[in-house]
Scaffold this motif. Sequence first.
Motif, PDB file in Angstrom:
ATOM      1  N   HIS A 104       0.839  -1.196   0.000  1.00  0.00           N
ATOM      2  CA  HIS A 104       0.000   0.000   0.000  1.00  0.00           C
ATOM      3  C   HIS A 104       0.873   1.246   0.000  1.00  0.00           C
ATOM      4  CE1 HIS A 104      -3.852   1.989   0.317  1.00  0.00           C
ATOM      5  NE2 HIS A 104      -3.286   2.847   1.153  1.00  0.00           N
ATOM      6  N   LEU A 105       0.676   2.086  -1.026  1.00  0.00           N
ATOM      7  CA  LEU A 105       1.409   3.341  -1.176  1.00  0.00           C
ATOM      8  C   LEU A 105       0.529   4.500  -0.723  1.00  0.00           C
ATOM      9  CD1 LEU A 105       3.696   5.194  -2.305  1.00  0.00           C
ATOM     10  CD2 LEU A 105       2.534   5.040  -4.529  1.00  0.00           C
ATOM     11  N   VAL A 106       1.028   5.299   0.210  1.00  0.00           N
ATOM     12  CA  VAL A 106       0.344   6.522   0.632  1.00  0.00           C
ATOM     13  C   VAL A 106       1.106   7.687   0.000  1.00  0.00           C
ATOM     14  CG1 VAL A 106      -0.513   7.875   2.574  1.00  0.00           C
ATOM     15  CG2 VAL A 106      -0.243   5.405   2.802  1.00  0.00           C
ATOM     16  N   GLN A 144     -13.040   2.574   4.240  1.00  0.00           N
ATOM     17  CA  GLN A 144     -12.028   1.508   4.216  1.00  0.00           C
ATOM     18  C   GLN A 144     -12.360   0.386   5.193  1.00  0.00           C
ATOM     19  OE1 GLN A 144      -9.109   1.360   2.087  1.00  0.00           O
ATOM     20  NE2 GLN A 144      -9.533  -0.698   2.806  1.00  0.00           N
ATOM     21  N   SER A 145     -13.003   0.720   6.306  1.00  0.00           N
ATOM     22  CA  SER A 145     -13.317  -0.288   7.323  1.00  0.00           C
ATOM     23  C   SER A 145     -14.582   0.113   8.065  1.00  0.00           C
ATOM     24  CB  SER A 145     -12.158  -0.426   8.315  1.00  0.00           C
ATOM     25  OG  SER A 145     -12.515  -1.279   9.392  1.00  0.00           O
ATOM     26  N   ARG A 146     -15.425  -0.881   8.364  1.00  0.00           N
ATOM     27  CA  ARG A 146     -16.641  -0.636   9.147  1.00  0.00           C
ATOM     28  C   ARG A 146     -16.449  -1.002  10.615  1.00  0.00           C
ATOM     29  NH1 ARG A 146     -20.410   2.737   7.014  1.00  0.00           N
ATOM     30  NH2 ARG A 146     -20.421   2.510   4.742  1.00  0.00           N
ATOM     31  N   ALA A 182      -3.920   6.922   8.351  1.00  0.00           N
ATOM     32  CA  ALA A 182      -4.881   6.121   9.114  1.00  0.00           C
ATOM     33  C   ALA A 182      -5.656   5.201   8.187  1.00  0.00           C
ATOM     34  CB  ALA A 182      -5.837   7.042   9.877  1.00  0.00           C
ATOM     35  N   ARG A 183      -6.094   5.731   7.055  1.00  0.00           N
ATOM     36  CA  ARG A 183      -6.853   4.917   6.097  1.00  0.00           C
ATOM     37  C   ARG A 183      -5.991   3.770   5.560  1.00  0.00           C
ATOM     38  NH1 ARG A 183      -8.897   4.565   0.841  1.00  0.00           N
ATOM     39  NH2 ARG A 183     -11.148   4.318   0.782  1.00  0.00           N
ATOM     40  N   ALA A 184      -4.698   4.048   5.357  1.00  0.00           N
ATOM     41  CA  ALA A 184      -3.794   2.992   4.889  1.00  0.00           C
ATOM     42  C   ALA A 184      -3.640   1.902   5.936  1.00  0.00           C
ATOM     43  CB  ALA A 184      -2.433   3.593   4.538  1.00  0.00           C
ATOM     44  N   LEU A 192       4.067  -1.149   3.665  1.00  0.00           N
ATOM     45  CA  LEU A 192       3.585   0.225   3.641  1.00  0.00           C
ATOM     46  C   LEU A 192       4.679   1.128   3.083  1.00  0.00           C
ATOM     47  CD1 LEU A 192       1.149   1.992   4.505  1.00  0.00           C
ATOM     48  CD2 LEU A 192       2.294   2.314   6.708  1.00  0.00           C
ATOM     49  N   ILE A 193       4.341   1.881   2.033  1.00  0.00           N
ATOM     50  CA  ILE A 193       5.269   2.851   1.444  1.00  0.00           C
ATOM     51  C   ILE A 193       4.649   4.234   1.603  1.00  0.00           C
ATOM     52  CG2 ILE A 193       6.501   3.583  -0.625  1.00  0.00           C
ATOM     53  CD1 ILE A 193       6.272   0.747  -1.688  1.00  0.00           C
ATOM     54  N   LEU A 194       5.392   5.165   2.198  1.00  0.00           N
ATOM     55  CA  LEU A 194       4.884   6.512   2.409  1.00  0.00           C
ATOM     56  C   LEU A 194       5.763   7.513   1.680  1.00  0.00           C
ATOM     57  CD1 LEU A 194       4.661   4.898   5.451  1.00  0.00           C
ATOM     58  CD2 LEU A 194       3.106   6.805   5.729  1.00  0.00           C
ATOM     59  N   ASP A 195       5.142   8.279   0.781  1.00  0.00           N
ATOM     60  CA  ASP A 195       5.846   9.253  -0.048  1.00  0.00           C
ATOM     61  C   ASP A 195       5.804  10.619   0.637  1.00  0.00           C
ATOM     62  OD1 ASP A 195       7.011  10.747  -2.017  1.00  0.00           O
ATOM     63  OD2 ASP A 195       5.655  10.111  -3.620  1.00  0.00           O
ATOM     64  N   GLU A 196       6.945  11.039   1.186  1.00  0.00           N
ATOM     65  CA  GLU A 196       7.103  12.322   1.890  1.00  0.00           C
ATOM     66  C   GLU A 196       6.033  12.518   2.970  1.00  0.00           C
ATOM     67  OE1 GLU A 196       7.481  15.549  -0.866  1.00  0.00           O
ATOM     68  OE2 GLU A 196       9.401  14.828  -1.618  1.00  0.00           O
ATOM     69  N   PRO A 197       5.955  11.603   3.926  1.00  0.00           N
ATOM     70  CA  PRO A 197       4.905  11.685   4.946  1.00  0.00           C
ATOM     71  C   PRO A 197       5.099  12.799   5.957  1.00  0.00           C
ATOM     72  CG  PRO A 197       6.419   9.926   5.495  1.00  0.00           C
ATOM     73  CD  PRO A 197       6.816  10.429   4.130  1.00  0.00           C
TER      74      PRO A 197
END
Length: 451
Positions: A104-106, A144-146, A182-184, A192-197
């Motif tokens: 998952h990329l954020v 994304q989640s219930r 949070a959604r990720a 998990l990949i985060l681009d400039e978080p």
Amino acid sequence: MHSVFARRYAVLTRQFSSATCRWSNLIEFKQANIHRFGVKEPAFRNLSLTIADHERLVIVGPVSAGKSTLAEALAGKHLAQPLASAKWPMIDVSKSPYPSDHVHLVSFKEDSNAFSYSNHYYQERFNFSDPDNDVTLQDYLQSQSRDQQKIQQVAELLDIAPLLKLSFVKLSNGQTRRARIARALLRDPSMLILDEPLMGLDVDHRKRLLSILGELTTKSGVPVVLVLRPQDEFPSWATDVLELDNMAIAWQGKVDEYLARRQTIMEKELAERKAYLAQAREQDTSHRDPVVQLKNVNVIYSGNKILDNISWDVRQGEKWALLGPNGSGKTTLLSFLTGDHPQAYANELYLFGRRRGTGESIWEIKERVGLVSPEIHLYFNQSMTALEAAGTGFYDVVVPRTLTSEQTGVVQKLFNEFGINGLLSRKLNTMSTGEQRMVLLVRSLVCWRRC
């Protein structure tokens, strides 16, 4: 407190599968040509890169180095040729053969189906009334989640629980970034990949996020890859660094080696900055006319004070840095300077020597103010070319307008001065976030060139 929530989250997430742990490598690229979809020429040529299961990788590099493109490639969002040159040994093909279903990329571009900035306008976040098509932060996460308990715990983990009932469009840049993370996490990623978080986060939330990610990767075993800017803090749990430049790997090694190299560069930059500041302090601007005057400015939403008796003068030649934690009102304050905030008329505010509300139009203000910000960035149609996007600065809109030959010449000259001529005809959706920011910086300067 957040470590407690992180441990709870680790229990909630499915652990790194035993099938994954059998592999020593998670991702393998061998002499791969990486193509953005719809683009004939490869973005990366002969890319060789292996991410092992014990590595926690940080990707760094300047604007246009290829950081976002590589992050997207690792998440399986680009075509690798030949096909056998890219492998994801980590994925469980019985669940899905597609890497993007596991990695998952954020990227902090709004690419979910839960919310669309095309249904909103930039000034909407400053208005009292909520739009008819309002989406709250709670709605955004529920898409994304219930699992309400899990949503609450992840929201508490990222310090956005008090915002759950707030309209998503009214979140600050830093709050929006934490909402996307949070959604990720609610997706239970295998990687998990985060681009400039860290961009847009205040000091406390940067430290908190890095700590949370460290606990996630060490306690629940989820590999984390970070794309960072050169000035960003380095996480203590990172093991390896990949430095890109001009769409190629420029350097690769351990964190300690990279930090030693970076220290030398930072010391040189610090010396240059001190020399510049010493020169700036010698300039006396007290006799110059004020460009901005705010006198006891207040902004109140639903009984909550966002700005409380703010007085501020900005004089010609001064250079200010506006600092404060996420949600403290920085963007709201700047919206008074750009003519975007409707409560400007209820306060004593002078722009360019004239009080707001004395007959001037909003466009008379805007044609003298250049604005570039993460918030306005979100409202640009990604199908626009760089020339079209930068040209909207002549009209202070976010939709393309026909440019005169003179206006086109101004944009082209600015692109040349910034060394980004190669972006002129490219569409925003083919660029990295950093490249798009450079385009919008040019947009903010076209008024200055014209004036």
